[in-house]
Design an enzyme around this catalytic site. Structure first.
Site, PDB file in Angstrom:
ATOM      1  N   ARG A 118       0.816  -1.223   0.000  1.00  0.00           N
ATOM      2  CA  ARG A 118       0.000   0.000   0.000  1.00  0.00           C
ATOM      3  C   ARG A 118       0.850   1.274   0.000  1.00  0.00           C
ATOM      4  NH1 ARG A 118      -2.929  -3.413   3.565  1.00  0.00           N
ATOM      5  NH2 ARG A 118      -4.905  -4.094   2.629  1.00  0.00           N
ATOM      6  N   LYS A 140       2.404  10.997 -11.492  1.00  0.00           N
ATOM      7  CA  LYS A 140       1.443  10.206 -12.251  1.00  0.00           C
ATOM      8  C   LYS A 140       2.097   8.892 -12.652  1.00  0.00           C
ATOM      9  CE  LYS A 140      -1.204  12.100 -15.415  1.00  0.00           C
ATOM     10  NZ  LYS A 140      -1.695  12.985 -16.498  1.00  0.00           N
ATOM     11  N   GLU A 182       7.337  16.784 -26.247  1.00  0.00           N
ATOM     12  CA  GLU A 182       7.034  17.394 -24.950  1.00  0.00           C
ATOM     13  C   GLU A 182       7.683  18.778 -24.839  1.00  0.00           C
ATOM     14  OE1 GLU A 182       4.929  16.296 -22.850  1.00  0.00           O
ATOM     15  OE2 GLU A 182       4.663  14.197 -23.383  1.00  0.00           O
ATOM     16  N   LYS A 231       6.403  22.274 -15.028  1.00  0.00           N
ATOM     17  CA  LYS A 231       5.561  21.156 -14.596  1.00  0.00           C
ATOM     18  C   LYS A 231       5.351  21.184 -13.093  1.00  0.00           C
ATOM     19  CE  LYS A 231       4.465  16.360 -15.098  1.00  0.00           C
ATOM     20  NZ  LYS A 231       4.698  15.093 -15.805  1.00  0.00           N
ATOM     21  N   GLU A 241      -5.015  16.331 -11.000  1.00  0.00           N
ATOM     22  CA  GLU A 241      -5.584  16.605 -12.318  1.00  0.00           C
ATOM     23  C   GLU A 241      -7.080  16.851 -12.274  1.00  0.00           C
ATOM     24  OE1 GLU A 241      -3.676  15.057 -16.249  1.00  0.00           O
ATOM     25  OE2 GLU A 241      -5.375  13.752 -15.813  1.00  0.00           O
ATOM     26  N   ARG A 245      -4.052  20.889 -14.218  1.00  0.00           N
ATOM     27  CA  ARG A 245      -2.993  19.961 -14.592  1.00  0.00           C
ATOM     28  C   ARG A 245      -3.241  19.304 -15.944  1.00  0.00           C
ATOM     29  NH1 ARG A 245       0.235  15.423 -10.935  1.00  0.00           N
ATOM     30  NH2 ARG A 245       1.471  14.635 -12.672  1.00  0.00           N
ATOM     31  N   ASN A 249      -1.443  17.903 -20.784  1.00  0.00           N
ATOM     32  CA  ASN A 249      -1.786  16.917 -21.808  1.00  0.00           C
ATOM     33  C   ASN A 249      -2.021  17.563 -23.174  1.00  0.00           C
ATOM     34  OD1 ASN A 249      -1.788  14.424 -20.316  1.00  0.00           O
ATOM     35  ND2 ASN A 249      -3.615  15.170 -19.268  1.00  0.00           N
ATOM     36  N   HIS A 252      -1.908  15.632 -26.471  1.00  0.00           N
ATOM     37  CA  HIS A 252      -1.840  14.217 -26.139  1.00  0.00           C
ATOM     38  C   HIS A 252      -3.088  13.425 -26.532  1.00  0.00           C
ATOM     39  CE1 HIS A 252       1.660  15.502 -23.976  1.00  0.00           C
ATOM     40  NE2 HIS A 252       1.862  14.323 -23.441  1.00  0.00           N
ATOM     41  N   HIS A 256      -2.111  10.076 -27.990  1.00  0.00           N
ATOM     42  CA  HIS A 256      -2.393   8.796 -27.342  1.00  0.00           C
ATOM     43  C   HIS A 256      -3.238   7.895 -28.241  1.00  0.00           C
ATOM     44  CE1 HIS A 256      -1.654  10.251 -22.927  1.00  0.00           C
ATOM     45  NE2 HIS A 256      -0.546   9.959 -23.575  1.00  0.00           N
ATOM     46  N   HIS A 268       6.428   8.380 -28.475  1.00  0.00           N
ATOM     47  CA  HIS A 268       5.485   9.265 -27.804  1.00  0.00           C
ATOM     48  C   HIS A 268       5.602  10.710 -28.296  1.00  0.00           C
ATOM     49  CE1 HIS A 268       2.938  10.844 -24.634  1.00  0.00           C
ATOM     50  NE2 HIS A 268       3.879  11.708 -24.322  1.00  0.00           N
TER      51      HIS A 268
END
Length: 361
Positions: A118, A140, A182, A231, A241, A245, A249, A252, A256, A268
């Site tokens: 955990r 993330k 990016e 960032k 997010e 935030r 993206n 993206h 994606h 990417h």
């Protein structure tokens, strides 16, 4: 270390440093000793991939766990196997996971650390441009499903991130391009004064950024640190997010979708570059920006040597269906789009608009 730029990600009692510079990886042992999250660790589970070959010394007993190359490593089965191997190694909740590699490694290592017992501390040693300016910072983590990218994961902030710019000199050109998309994205997000101020150990760079100096004028560690500062400031304002935030993206959603479609042989950053141009065209179709702003997107992407044309053989129906599965989707298909006031999250976009934009590409 002389010449290292420190950027702090300000999250209250969970704040952590990002160290940027040549040789930053050699700070790992001291970082583990000094962080309150890792100071008592007796073992380190080092997660990496074949061929990365970056030498590290955590200063404590460690075992190396290799995961497969490429996106195929980002599967739930990989997480299960790692957790089983952690158990056999004897990793406890007080120990540490260290991710050494690019974005795939940091996504997988971070997620494995988040769920094992955990939650176990994680430190990232980012070895690619993509990892250093984006994937390793911000907490993330996640893996893919057949239905979409990064659909299973957790927010799990690292105890520290080490961005060794020395290792970038050995990256293949295409691996660098995986990060260039990016870099182009950060051009449109921009550096706020708050972001510039996070570069506390490099005041001359902070002053230049506060004065509006463009990111394209920076090189090496300064460029990486500036992107990290942007960032970090966004993450600090919206860690999970819920709103702002999502601006990270930008480009993206199509990117994606192209990656998930899986038959275009795109890294990417290459996919994001196409997505940046497409997002600009969508904004133009909606009347949010003019032709000159679309042309600026095309110039910025081209400046990084990236192709912004749609791949041959694209299935528009498939791509629009994948838009609806994007993890940002809320209230219909959602995109980050440009406007005269900057980037905004825009929900409920008509598929007809998206199809028209694809035809204009």
């Amino acid at each position: 270390m002389s010449g290292t730029i420190r950027v702090d990600v300000p999250l209250g009692d969970r704040s952590y440093p990002v160290l940027v510079g040549d040789g930053a990886r050699h700070e790992l042992a001291s970082v583990l000793r000094e962080s309150k999250l890792t100071a008592g660790a007796q073992r380190a589970a080092v997660i990496t991939q074949p061929g990365i070959g970056v030498d590290i010394d955590p200063g404590i007993g460690f075992e190396t766990f290799e995961i497969p190359d490429g996106e195929q490593a980002k599967e739930l089965s990989t997480i299960g196997e790692l957790c089983s191997r952690f158990t056999r190694f004897g990793l406890t909740r007080r120990d540490v996971v260290v991710g050494v590699g690019g974005g795939v490694v940091t996504d997988v290592a971070g997620f494995a650390a988040a769920v094992y017992h955990r939650g176990v501390a994680v430190v990232h040693v980012a070895t690619t441009l993509l990892g250093q300016i984006d994937a390793a910072v911000g907490g993330k983590t996640g893996v893919n499903l057949a239905e979409g990218k990064n659909l299973v994961g957790a927010f799990w902030q690292p105890a520290a991130v080490l961005c060794d710019t020395e290792v970038l000199d050995t990256l293949p050109e295409r691996e660098l391009r995986a990060g260039y998309g990016e870099l182009a994205k950060y051009h449109f997000i921009g550096c706020t004064p708050q972001a510039a101020q996070l570069i506390g150990s490099h005041p001359s760079l902070a002053r230049r950024l506060e004065g509006g100096e463009p990111l394209s004028s920076l090189e090496g560690a300064e460029l990486v640190a500036a992107c990290v500062a942007i960032k970090a400031e966004v993450v600090a304002s919206d860690e999970t997010e819920g709103g702002r935030r999502a601006l990270l993206n930008y480009g993206h959603t199509l990117g994606h979708a192209l990656e998930i479609a899986g038959r275009f042989d795109l890294r990417h950053g290459e996919a994001v570059a196409i997505g940046l141009r497409y997002a600009a065209v969508v904004a133009r179709v909606l009347g949010r920006i003019d032709d000159d702003r679309v042309a600026e997107h095309e110039r910025v992407v081209a400046a990084y040597g990236l192709n912004a044309s749609l791949p041959h053989g694209i299935d528009r129906d498939e791509i629009i269906e994948l838009f609806g599965r994007d993890k940002k989707a809320a209230g219909g298909i959602t995109f980050v789009l440009d406007s005269p006031d900057g980037l905004e999250v825009v929900p409920g976009i008509d598929p007809g608009v998206l199809r028209s934009a694809l035809e204009r590409m």
